[in-house]
Design a protein around this motif. Structure first.
Motif, PDB file in Angstrom:
ATOM      1  N   GLY A  74      -9.021  21.869   6.200  1.00 35.80           N
ATOM      2  CA  GLY A  74      -8.068  22.290   7.220  1.00 35.80           C
ATOM      3  C   GLY A  74      -6.854  22.918   6.586  1.00 35.80           C
ATOM      4  N   PHE A  98     -13.071  17.071   9.679  1.00 40.31           N
ATOM      5  CA  PHE A  98     -11.613  16.954   9.642  1.00 40.31           C
ATOM      6  C   PHE A  98     -10.915  18.039  10.465  1.00 40.31           C
ATOM      7  CE2 PHE A  98     -13.122  14.768   5.872  1.00 40.31           C
ATOM      8  CZ  PHE A  98     -12.457  13.562   5.994  1.00 40.31           C
ATOM      9  N   CYS A 101     -10.384  16.094  13.982  1.00 42.98           N
ATOM     10  CA  CYS A 101      -9.936  14.703  13.936  1.00 42.98           C
ATOM     11  C   CYS A 101      -8.473  14.595  14.383  1.00 42.98           C
ATOM     12  CB  CYS A 101     -10.107  14.146  12.531  1.00 42.98           C
ATOM     13  SG  CYS A 101      -9.011  14.918  11.311  1.00 42.98           S
ATOM     14  N   THR A 102      -8.019  13.359  14.584  1.00 38.74           N
ATOM     15  CA  THR A 102      -6.622  13.115  14.925  1.00 38.74           C
ATOM     16  C   THR A 102      -5.726  13.403  13.720  1.00 38.74           C
ATOM     17  OG1 THR A 102      -7.237  11.425  16.536  1.00 38.74           O
ATOM     18  CG2 THR A 102      -4.974  11.370  15.709  1.00 38.74           C
ATOM     19  N   LYS A 103      -4.598  14.045  13.990  1.00 38.27           N
ATOM     20  CA  LYS A 103      -3.662  14.404  12.927  1.00 38.27           C
ATOM     21  C   LYS A 103      -2.247  13.993  13.325  1.00 38.27           C
ATOM     22  CE  LYS A 103      -6.637  18.375  12.038  1.00 38.27           C
ATOM     23  NZ  LYS A 103      -6.786  19.836  12.021  1.00 38.27           N
ATOM     24  N   TYR A 105       1.940  14.796  12.419  1.00 30.85           N
ATOM     25  CA  TYR A 105       2.847  15.766  11.809  1.00 30.85           C
ATOM     26  C   TYR A 105       4.299  15.342  11.983  1.00 30.85           C
ATOM     27  CZ  TYR A 105      -1.090  19.075  11.803  1.00 30.85           C
ATOM     28  OH  TYR A 105      -2.295  19.692  11.591  1.00 30.85           O
ATOM     29  N   LYS A 254       1.474  12.869  17.129  1.00 35.31           N
ATOM     30  CA  LYS A 254       0.077  12.543  16.833  1.00 35.31           C
ATOM     31  C   LYS A 254      -0.760  13.355  17.804  1.00 35.31           C
ATOM     32  CE  LYS A 254      -3.060   8.568  16.406  1.00 35.31           C
ATOM     33  NZ  LYS A 254      -3.149   7.083  16.540  1.00 35.31           N
ATOM     34  N   GLY A 257      -7.277  17.618  17.088  1.00 35.68           N
ATOM     35  CA  GLY A 257      -7.573  18.834  16.342  1.00 35.68           C
ATOM     36  C   GLY A 257      -7.399  20.051  17.226  1.00 35.68           C
ATOM     37  N   ARG A 283       2.157  17.569   7.283  1.00 36.18           N
ATOM     38  CA  ARG A 283       1.010  16.860   7.858  1.00 36.18           C
ATOM     39  C   ARG A 283       0.951  15.483   7.197  1.00 36.18           C
ATOM     40  NH1 ARG A 283      -4.195  20.312   8.399  1.00 36.18           N
ATOM     41  NH2 ARG A 283      -4.421  20.073   6.143  1.00 36.18           N
ATOM     42  N   ARG A 285      -0.956  12.861   8.372  1.00 39.06           N
ATOM     43  CA  ARG A 285      -2.286  12.265   8.509  1.00 39.06           C
ATOM     44  C   ARG A 285      -3.293  13.317   8.917  1.00 39.06           C
ATOM     45  NH1 ARG A 285      -4.909   7.421   9.537  1.00 39.06           N
ATOM     46  NH2 ARG A 285      -2.946   6.254   9.541  1.00 39.06           N
ATOM     47  N   GLN A 286      -4.487  13.221   8.348  1.00 41.31           N
ATOM     48  CA  GLN A 286      -5.626  14.006   8.783  1.00 41.31           C
ATOM     49  C   GLN A 286      -6.825  13.062   8.747  1.00 41.31           C
ATOM     50  OE1 GLN A 286      -6.464  17.533   6.497  1.00 41.31           O
ATOM     51  NE2 GLN A 286      -7.771  18.416   8.071  1.00 41.31           N
ATOM     52  N   GLY A 287      -7.178  12.540   9.917  1.00 41.22           N
ATOM     53  CA  GLY A 287      -8.223  11.537   9.961  1.00 41.22           C
ATOM     54  C   GLY A 287      -7.788  10.291   9.205  1.00 41.22           C
TER      55      GLY A 287
END
Length: 336
Positions: A74, A98, A101-103, A105, A254, A257, A283, A285-287
């Motif tokens: 990503g 990914f 998925c939930t991210k 920021y 939160k 994608g 970012r 979190r990525q997954g």
């Protein structure tokens, strides 16, 4: 999750890197490939023998036929920093998971100015009043952008309409044949975490769309929005405020994608009667890959400085023949 064992080399897998602001995601991947192609962690002895003695050349980009396959899950623009998921070998086949998925920021919005890219890397499109905007006013509008919402991608983007990139319509003054299609996204949470006011180092971009470029943008927008106008909305400057900085604030979110963080900042700024653009974007979190672990299944990312040092000087090997960067990867690697 599978653990690395001495008998399992070479391996394929996934790990996270903390991308810094500045380089592109692809340049990060290309640099990592230079290291990975020379490591017994990922490459068998026969291939390593073929490239023995070859120096790292970061200008070459992808390593070549001898290099193991490396990819990222990503893209982060040069402005952005934070979690970048790296796949090696068979791990590259897992990278698609990914994208949706939930991210999470963190982003800083600077009020009073709108840009073509919705961030500080772009050119000023227009300026608008901002002194009336307070933290309470911003927070009272957050519910509009929380939950399942529709987002309209910016006209200055590479998305295509009838085979032509949207930015081409905007730059050439070609009327859009129809409205840009809105996308369904989910914003699980959205909050203002810090109100900076004028206490910050950020300024509006120096670059500005010319009058001809603004007219072209207006022409493109009039294809779907009658009376569309691109013009500054100046407000009187109070006495003794000539050097006053526009307000800025930090948000955490939160999201699902496909969510455009820049669009949230852009649209929220409009909702409070101003204009705004992104000046920082992280970012977090990525997954399951994160900057700071919160849950047992989280995997923390490796600081880019670890790899930067290795690219300049791979360093000494320990008693088992591993360098610093290899040890770091082994500690954070998810084997595929």
């Amino acid at each position: 999750m599978p653990k690395v064992s001495i008998s399992s080399f070479p391996v394929s897998g996934l790990f996270g890197v903390v991308k810094p602001t500045g380089p592109t995601s692809m340049s990060i991947v290309n640099d990592l490939q230079q290291l990975i192609a020379r490591s017994k962690l990922f490459v068998d002895a026969e291939k390593l023998e073929k490239i023995k003695g070859k120096k790292i050349d970061r200008k070459r980009g992808k390593f070549g036929k001898e290099g193991v396959k490396v990819g990222q899950g990503g893209t982060l623009d040069p402005l952005a920093d934070g979690v970048l998921v790296i796949g090696v070998g068979r791990g590259t086949k897992k990278l698609n998971e990914f994208l949706n998925c939930t991210k999470e920021y963190r982003t800083t919005c600077l009020l009073g100015c709108e840009t073509d890219t919705y961030d500080s890397e772009g050119s000023r499109v227009r300026v608008a009043p901002w002194r009336h905007v307070t933290r309470d006013r911003v927070e009272s509008n957050l519910t509009t952008f929380t939950g399942q919402i529709k987002q309209v991608p910016p006209i200055f983007s590479a998305l295509k309409m009838d085979g032509k990139p949207l930015y081409e319509y905007a730059r050439k003054g070609i009327p859009l044949p129809r409205p840009i299609e809105a996308r369904d996204v989910t914003v699980h949470s959205l909050s203002v975490t810090e109100w900076l006011g004028s206490q910050h180092p950020y300024t509006w971009p120096d670059k500005e769309l010319s009058s001809e470029e603004k007219q072209a943008l207006e022409a493109a927008l009039k294809g779907v929005e009658e009376g569309a106008k691109v013009a500054d909305e100046l407000e009187p400057i109070p006495a003794n405020f000539e050097d006053e900085k526009p307000s800025a604030f930090v948000m955490s979110m939160k999201v699902s994608g496909g969510t455009y963080v820049r669009c949230i900042v852009h649209d929220l700024s409009h909702a409070v009667g101003s204009a705004g653009h992104v000046v920082t974007l992280t970012r977090a979190r990525q997954g399951r890959f994160v900057l700071a672990s919160k849950e047992d299944e989280d995997r923390e990312c490796i600081p880019w400085e670890v790899f930067e040092r290795a690219l300049s000087d791979v360093g000494e090997q320990d008693d088992e023949g591993w360098t610093e960067w290899e040890r770091q990867v082994m500690e954070h690697l998810e084997v595929v």
